[in-house]
Scaffold this motif. Structure first.
Motif, PDB file in Angstrom:
ATOM      1  N   VAL A  30       1.045  -1.419   0.256  1.00  0.00           N
ATOM      2  CA  VAL A  30      -0.066   0.156   0.020  1.00  0.00           C
ATOM      3  C   VAL A  30       0.708   1.589   0.168  1.00  0.00           C
ATOM      4  O   VAL A  30       1.929   1.275   1.264  1.00  0.00           O
ATOM      5  CB  VAL A  30      -0.880   0.206   1.412  1.00  0.00           C
ATOM      6  CG1 VAL A  30      -1.721   0.731   1.548  1.00  0.00           C
ATOM      7  CG2 VAL A  30      -1.642  -1.135   1.593  1.00  0.00           C
ATOM      8  N   LEU A  31       0.735   2.387  -0.785  1.00  0.00           N
ATOM      9  CA  LEU A  31       1.028   3.395  -0.910  1.00  0.00           C
ATOM     10  C   LEU A  31       0.630   4.354   0.492  1.00  0.00           C
ATOM     11  O   LEU A  31      -0.707   4.133   0.072  1.00  0.00           O
ATOM     12  CB  LEU A  31       1.288   3.830  -2.736  1.00  0.00           C
ATOM     13  CG  LEU A  31       2.205   5.482  -2.768  1.00  0.00           C
ATOM     14  CD1 LEU A  31       4.008   4.809  -3.035  1.00  0.00           C
ATOM     15  CD2 LEU A  31       1.868   5.982  -3.940  1.00  0.00           C
ATOM     16  N   ASN A  32       1.739   5.217   1.117  1.00  0.00           N
ATOM     17  CA  ASN A  32       0.961   5.815   1.586  1.00  0.00           C
ATOM     18  C   ASN A  32       0.561   7.353   1.102  1.00  0.00           C
ATOM     19  O   ASN A  32       0.860   7.948   0.281  1.00  0.00           O
ATOM     20  CB  ASN A  32       2.282   6.431   2.346  1.00  0.00           C
ATOM     21  CG  ASN A  32       2.598   5.340   4.087  1.00  0.00           C
ATOM     22  OD1 ASN A  32       2.112   4.724   3.270  1.00  0.00           O
ATOM     23  ND2 ASN A  32       3.823   5.094   4.415  1.00  0.00           N
ATOM     24  N   SER A  33      -0.253   8.042   1.949  1.00  0.00           N
ATOM     25  CA  SER A  33      -1.181   8.924   0.922  1.00  0.00           C
ATOM     26  C   SER A  33      -0.987  10.033   0.458  1.00  0.00           C
ATOM     27  O   SER A  33      -1.205  10.698  -0.359  1.00  0.00           O
ATOM     28  CB  SER A  33      -2.178   9.585   1.630  1.00  0.00           C
ATOM     29  OG  SER A  33      -1.858   9.985   2.952  1.00  0.00           O
ATOM     30  N   ASN A  34       0.882   9.995   1.156  1.00  0.00           N
ATOM     31  CA  ASN A  34       1.596  11.849   1.010  1.00  0.00           C
ATOM     32  C   ASN A  34       2.185  11.591   0.355  1.00  0.00           C
ATOM     33  O   ASN A  34       3.195  12.734  -0.577  1.00  0.00           O
ATOM     34  CB  ASN A  34       2.735  12.300   2.314  1.00  0.00           C
ATOM     35  CG  ASN A  34       3.529  10.897   2.839  1.00  0.00           C
ATOM     36  OD1 ASN A  34       3.342   9.840   2.227  1.00  0.00           O
ATOM     37  ND2 ASN A  34       4.273  11.693   4.161  1.00  0.00           N
TER      38      ASN A  34
END
Length: 778
Positions: free
Chosen positions: A763-767
């Motif tokens: 999962v990629l972090n939102s920032n």
């Protein structure tokens, strides 16, 4: 009673019933190629090893207690092959059948191992089994007496003789050279073995599923004439607003008139925007009814094209309340990788409702990808090979056929030659930029063109002018930006296409400060839903004309995207890609002629993108020659020259090189010495090594819109079924990253892994996800 299976309802299927059912189904499938008895032999023998004492103890314990002290029922696949080996000395006949029997719970074996004198196939044939004679006797008592069994073998020998004669005649018409009789039989064995294997796998799976579900699976057939009527009604409703609309209508009428043609390989070479998709469907519906074909299969290079075309065709062919006639098969719809190792899961524990149909392609109209198609013939996974027999008696339309990966070209040619020449399947190679498949060493005969007077048609569809702005030092990002600024003084919109994600992103960042334009971006750094949303916004902005529009994209916009810009700038690449870029300029003939500018971007790193790099060098020479001689660089002559030079540049790489040999040679040539079972090729190793596209990437789910919600659900859910459904949904919010991109993001803590049993979801972090250009990699 000897037991074969238990169902999820607790019912028991006898081994006799299962073997006879699979024999019947496999024989029916095999009859498509005149191989009924050959495939029946595989069916009747495949599970005969379940007569063993160990398997019966295993299955009886499961019936009585729900589990067994045995980890499995032992090797039940070998015995059937051994019985056939003991009964017949015709090795050319029995070797492919035995391979299918041995492999129906694993993967096809080599007839000869490529790097060793050891022969695993022979060792398995001669494997000691104390119960062999007992099991053989039970087979003769319960399934077929010896007389009938020998009669079936005799009929199978006649089938092989007829098939071999046909195959020899076919290879002569295709000018396939054979250095020896051994080479000929190795070549024949590839498709023969894979076809027998396909019939057996599908028969076995269908019978097991029918028993497990408690009902026979039925396939509903469509009313082809009704679909044809609906398509014709839609075509008649189109308004003719300009010259291009008139030409599309004319070409569609011309192409359908050729539908009475014989089964063969055809090309449909309409220019981009010429209406190939609906014209090819119109041809296919008429040709299918005239020649009693079974199904229409569309093969496309990219999943984005599937989504667009299926949506368009469903709107034309389907009505509310009816069963949908189109099966859409690609990773964005159903997950293949979740149901691969069936030995490790309970049958049907998390089967998706449509999976059985997906697995065997027994539907009327199918849309799938080029990767899925090539995997049917050359990949080792059984779920792929299972589909092979349903390609027989079909019409297969390859949309954007120029996108076949170069290293797979020789293998691709062999597959379509076999289908057209031996399997009664009509092949249509559909593209504006026909590859010169007749120019490579493993060539096909020149396809028959469905478009009459092609050169004239190309000129009539001409809506753009290719302008090659050749500079010795090339163009850097600032140069391109200044050129865009100048052109935007005269144009309302411009599309710029780069070869790499980095080059596209750098240009976007250079353009962002200008408030006079709306800036849009498209690349595979954006998840599919993000790209879809961006395309909707771009089309709306182009239509409303409230503000000038600049779109910077990678080459993903070049195939299957129906969009039109007033001006296109293309970073230097192969001539076929330049033609596809031109198809996004003045697409519907809104203006007389518009410009497509080609520039060599000096800051793009394409050293690892060899086809783009070498294709660009070849295009550079042809573009300059055409300019000097006032010739159309997108004409048929220039395009044939481009592909001929491209194929010459790659030469042996077209055979899919691995080490000192090639996938092609492992499949079709084999060793030069006669194998123990006559054949000497390495089908197993070749299938294991073959990948259409090198899988050097990792998938991450990105927090774009509903992507974050999917991540939250993944954390909370634990059942496999929910995981499967969530993974299906997550495909729209997933981005594939190269390994070096993954490492760069991991280094800054931008990727998190959610554990799910023995699987991990990245999962990629939102920032680290940007609303304009997607994944943020510095």
């Amino acid at each position: 009673m000897y037991i074969a299976h238990t169902s999820k309802r607790g019912e028991i299927q006898s081994l006799k019933e299962h073997l006879l059912n699979v024999e019947q189904y496999s024989g029916e499938f095999g009859s498509k190629l005149g191989l009924k008895n050959i495939c029946s032999l595989a069916g009747m023998l495949h599970d005969v090893g379940k007569y063993s004492t160990q398997f019966q103890h295993y299955i009886e314990e499961i019936v009585q207690t729900g589990s067994s002290q045995f980890s499995n029922g032992g090797d039940h696949a070998t015995v059937g092959g051994q019985i056939l080996y003991r009964t017949s000395e015709n090795k050319l006949l029995i070797a492919p059948i035995i391979n299918a029997i041995f492999s129906h719970h694993s993967k096809l074996m080599n007839f000869e191992d490529p790097l060793s004198n050891s022969n695993k196939f022979y060792h398995r044939l001669t494997k000691e089994n104390m119960e062999l004679e007992r099991i053989e006797q039970l087979f003769f008592e319960e399934i077929h007496n010896k007389h009938d069994f020998l009669a079936c073998i005799a009929e199978a020998e006649l089938e092989l003789k007829r098939f071999t004669t046909r195959f020899l005649q076919f290879t002569k018409t295709q000018s396939i050279p054979f250095k020896s009789k051994l080479h000929f039989f190795n070549h024949l064995s590839v498709f023969l073995t894979k076809f027998i294997f396909s019939c057996l796998l599908d028969a076995d799976k269908l019978d097991a599923k029918a028993f497990d579900d408690g009902e026979k699976m039925t396939i509903s057939r469509v009313n082809w004439s009704l679909l044809q009527h609906r398509l014709n009604s839609k075509l008649e409703s189109f308004e003719v607003k300009n010259k291009i609309d008139e030409l599309r209508q004319k070409m569609s009428e011309q192409i359908v008139q050729t539908a009475n043609c014989e089964t063969a390989i055809y090309s449909l070479s309409l220019p981009t925007g010429g209406g190939k998709t609906l014209a090819s469907l119109r041809f296919a519906l008429e040709h299918l009814q005239q020649h009693n074909k079974k199904r229409i299969i569309y093969i496309v290079p990219f999943t984005t094209i599937i989504e667009q075309n299926v949506k368009e065709m469903n709107e034309i062919l389907w009505r509310d309340g009816e069963k949908k006639v189109i099966l859409e098969h690609h990773s964005n719809v159903l997950q293949d990788n979740l149901i691969e190792n069936e030995a490790k899961i309970k049958r049907n524990e998390y089967r998706l409702p449509a999976e059985n149909y997906v697995d065997n392609w027994n539907e009327s109209i199918i849309f799938t990808t080029l990767v899925q198609y090539l995997n049917v013939f050359y990949n080792s996974k059984n779920r792929n090979t299972r589909r092979f027999h349903n390609l027989v008696d079909s019409i297969i339309i390859f949309d954007e056929v120029q996108a076949v990966p170069l290293e797979s070209l020789s293998l691709f040619n062999e597959s379509i030659k076999f289908l057209a020449g031996m399997a009664n399947t009509t092949i249509v190679l559909c593209t504006a930029t026909q590859p010169a498949l007749e120019k490579i060493s493993k060539k096909i005969n020149p396809p028959l063109e469905l478009v009459q007077n092609l050169g004239d048609v190309i000129e009539q569809f001409k809506r753009t002018e290719i302008c090659y702005l050749d500079r010795p030092a090339g163009w850097n990002t600032d140069d391109i930006k200044m050129f865009i600024d100048r052109k935007m003084q005269d144009e309302d919109n411009i599309l710029i296409i780069m070869n790499t994600k980095k080059a596209a992103k750098d240009l976007v960042l250079n353009l962002i400060g200008n408030t006079n334009f709306e800036i849009y971006h498209l690349s595979t750094s954006m998840c599919p839903q993000h790209r879809r949303d961006a395309l909707i916004d771009i089309k709306s902005a182009l239509r409303e004309k409230k503000k000038k529009v600049i779109c910077v994209s990678t080459q993903l916009i070049e195939a299957g995207v129906d969009i039109s810009f007033n001006c296109v700038i293309r970073s230097l690449t192969g001539l076929d890609a330049i033609a596809q870029a031109a198809g996004r300029c003045n697409r519907h003939g809104e203006y007389a002629v518009k410009q497509v500018y080609v520039v060599k971007h000096s800051e793009e790193n394409i050293s690892q993108l060899k086809q783009i790099e070498i294709g660009g060098k070849i295009a550079h020479a042809i573009l300059n020659d055409c300019a000097a001689n006032n010739e159309n660089p997108l004409g048929n002559k220039a395009m044939k020259l481009y592909f001929t030079r491209l194929y010459d540049a790659f030469d042996k790489k077209l055979d899919y090189l691995i080490g000192l040999t090639s996938i092609y040679d492992l499949f079709f040539k084999g060793k030069n010495t006669l194998g123990y079972m006559q054949y000497s090729n390495s089908i197993g190793t070749a299938s294991e090594e073959y990948e259409v596209i090198s899988n050097d990437s990792v998938t991450v789910i990105v927090p774009y819109k509903e992507g974050q919600e999917i991540v939250n659900k993944l954390v909370d859910h634990s059942s496999i079924f929910d995981f499967s459904q969530l993974m299906k949904d997550a495909q729209q919010y997933a981005v594939n990253l190269f390994k070096h991109e993954e490492k760069a993001l991991e280094k800054i803590g931008a990727i998190t892994t959610i554990s799910f049993g023995n699987k991990g979801v990245h999962v990629l972090n939102s920032n680290s996800y940007h609303n304009l250009y997607g994944v943020a990699i510095d």
